[in-house]
Design a protein around this motif. Structure first.
Motif, PDB file in Angstrom:
ATOM      1  N   THR A 148      41.116 -36.669   7.736  1.00 51.92           N
ATOM      2  CA  THR A 148      41.822 -35.457   8.187  1.00 51.92           C
ATOM      3  C   THR A 148      40.899 -34.707   9.132  1.00 51.92           C
ATOM      4  OG1 THR A 148      42.955 -35.352   6.053  1.00 51.92           O
ATOM      5  CG2 THR A 148      43.061 -33.376   7.431  1.00 51.92           C
TER       6      THR A 148
ATOM      7  N   ALA B 282      42.159 -27.642   3.429  1.00 50.72           N
ATOM      8  CA  ALA B 282      43.423 -26.905   3.250  1.00 50.72           C
ATOM      9  C   ALA B 282      43.744 -26.778   1.764  1.00 50.72           C
ATOM     10  CB  ALA B 282      44.555 -27.622   3.966  1.00 50.72           C
TER      11      ALA B 282
ATOM     12  N   TYR C 273      49.452 -29.376   9.231  1.00 53.13           N
ATOM     13  CA  TYR C 273      48.044 -29.188   9.559  1.00 53.13           C
ATOM     14  C   TYR C 273      47.880 -29.364  11.069  1.00 53.13           C
ATOM     15  CZ  TYR C 273      46.980 -30.409   4.602  1.00 53.13           C
ATOM     16  OH  TYR C 273      46.902 -30.466   3.234  1.00 53.13           O
TER      17      TYR C 273
ATOM     18  N   TYR D 298      42.994 -25.781  11.257  1.00 58.56           N
ATOM     19  CA  TYR D 298      41.595 -26.188  11.141  1.00 58.56           C
ATOM     20  C   TYR D 298      40.914 -25.867  12.475  1.00 58.56           C
ATOM     21  CZ  TYR D 298      42.688 -29.295   7.122  1.00 58.56           C
ATOM     22  OH  TYR D 298      43.075 -29.818   5.912  1.00 58.56           O
TER      23      TYR D 298
END
Ligand SMILES: C[S@@+](CC[C@H](N)C(=O)[O-])C[C@H]1O[C@@H](n2cnc3c(N)ncnc32)[C@H](O)[C@@H]1O
Length: 258
Positions: free
Chosen positions: A102, A129, A151, A179
């Protein structure tokens, strides 16, 4: 082999391990075993010191961490280093913050290693997250408030404009996680409001989530650009109605300056 891992290639393996968001208790059992028995550990900037403390004292420690704007090793150099270490016969752990697949370039490293005939084992980690949301008591989905979660990265390639599907992202029924969004959060909030989300949409900023240095603050899309202006990373943003379920504002702290 544990579920969720994958073997590829012939030499190695290189263990591509998720270190989670920071708290060593959030490492998977497999990750902890590998870190504690590694002979060589190649780690990123975001791997918490509490987790690096688990690396055996006689293991080779290679810090390839990158601070924004100050790349210590380029990605091709890291790839080549991993191949060399794997061929040396050492037990190699490539340790990455959160989950390696990720926003961690774990996919690129796995592909490169596989192309060079190296076996790769991927050990998933708790992505920030999930870790940060749990740490501040905010569910990412919640019946009646959010039926999905997305995301995205707020990082712009080579200083260019952030090219996201703003109309698609401005959905009040889903939670949006940003992010690497610290430098861009003001602009991101403006684009989401322009695409239709109310200025009053709640936003949480979580800094160094799950570590002893954790701080978080609650704001709205209308105010987040200003309120997060002083914060240093790593910071994760949670945007959406679920943030209203966070415990009282009194428990929040201003983010720490960089
Ligand atoms: C390169 S991405 C890596 C993401 C990682 N692979 C993961 O799954 O969480 C780095 C970004 O992750 C977020 N992040 C990672 N650890 C964090 C933490 N402990 N607290 C808050 N944000 C974090 C921040 O947004 C940071 O800029």
């Amino acid at each position: 082999m544990p579920e969720g891992t994958m073997k590829m290639g012939a030499t190695g393996p290189v263990h591509l391990v998720g270190a989670g968001p920071g708290d060593p208790d959030l490492l998977t059992v497999r990750a902890r075993r590998l870190v504690e028995t590694a002979e060589a550990v190649v780690f990123d900037r975001l791997v918490a010191e509490e987790i690096l403390a688990l690396v055996p004292p006689d293991a080779l420690r290679l810090d390839v961490g990158k601070a924004p704007g100050q790349h210590r090793m380029t990605q091709p150099e890291i790839n080549a280093l991993l191949v060399d270490l794997a061929r040396s016969g050492l037990s190699v752990v490539r340790l990455k913050g959160g989950d390696p697949f990720t926003f961690g370039r774990g996919g690129e490293e796995a592909e490169y290693l596989r192309r060079h005939g190296i076996t790769v084992e991927v050990v998933p980690g708790v992505t920030s997250a999930a870790g940060c949301a749990a740490a501040i008591g905010v569910p990412l989905t919640h019946r009646g408030l959010a039926h999905g979660v997305r995301y995205v990265t707020g990082h712009c390639q080579d200083g260019g404009a952030l090219d996201l599907d703003w109309a698609g992202l401005a959905d009040p029924d889903t939670t949006l996680i940003v992010y690497m969004g610290f430098a861009q959060i003001g602009g991101i909030a403006e684009r989401l409001v322009a695409a239709g989300l109310p200025e009053t949409t709640p936003v949480a900023a979580v800094q160094s989530g799950t570590t002893p240095r954790q701080r978080h603050m609650l704001a709205t899309l209308g105010s987040i650009g200003e309120t997060a202006a002083l914060a240093g990373g790593p910071v994760l943003f949670i945007i959406g109605r679920v943030v209203a379920l966070a415990p009282a504002q009194a428990e929040c702290h201003a983010l720490a300056p960089a």
